[in-house]
Scaffold this motif. Sequence first.
Motif, short mmCIF file in Angstrom:
data_model
loop_
_atom_site.label_atom_id
_atom_site.label_comp_id
_atom_site.label_asym_id
_atom_site.label_seq_id
_atom_site.Cartn_x
_atom_site.Cartn_y
_atom_site.Cartn_z
N GLY A 29 -7.61 7.87 2.31
CA GLY A 29 -6.91 8.65 3.32
C GLY A 29 -7.70 8.79 4.61
O GLY A 29 -8.93 8.78 4.61
N SER A 30 -6.98 8.94 5.71
CA SER A 30 -7.62 9.12 7.01
C SER A 30 -8.14 10.54 7.14
O SER A 30 -7.39 11.51 7.02
N LYS A 32 -9.26 12.11 9.85
CA LYS A 32 -8.71 12.77 11.03
C LYS A 32 -7.25 13.18 10.83
O LYS A 32 -6.88 14.31 11.13
N GLU A 33 -6.42 12.28 10.32
CA GLU A 33 -5.00 12.57 10.16
C GLU A 33 -4.73 13.56 9.04
O GLU A 33 -3.92 14.47 9.20
N THR A 34 -5.38 13.38 7.91
CA THR A 34 -5.14 14.27 6.76
C THR A 34 -5.53 15.70 7.08
O THR A 34 -4.82 16.64 6.72
N LYS A 66 -13.90 6.85 9.14
CA LYS A 66 -12.45 6.87 9.31
C LYS A 66 -11.75 7.46 8.08
O LYS A 66 -10.80 8.21 8.21
N THR A 67 -12.22 7.10 6.90
CA THR A 67 -11.59 7.54 5.66
C THR A 67 -12.47 8.56 4.93
O THR A 67 -13.65 8.73 5.26
N ASP A 70 -15.44 6.78 3.52
CA ASP A 70 -16.51 6.63 4.52
C ASP A 70 -17.33 7.91 4.59
O ASP A 70 -18.56 7.88 4.70
#
Length: 82
Positions: A29-30, A32-34, A66-67, A70
Amino acid sequence: MTEPEIVERVNSFLAEEFEVDASVITPAGSLKETLDLDSLDYVDLVVVIESNFGFKVKGEDFVGIKTFQDFYNYVSAKLNNN
């Protein structure tokens, strides 16, 4: 600290700090987005990391993150280098 322990600890404090259900946090999952992160949230994230793991974080450390995987790898590398 083992990788499963890091993942559990990271997911726990991220879910609490950013008020998301832990089930939405997945390795691919991202970050930033999550977590719906903006620039101020990254400051909060740095503070939470430092208080939970005891190492210093620089803003540029997040360039390649990013994820969630990471992020786990970053925390693991920092802990293993100290």
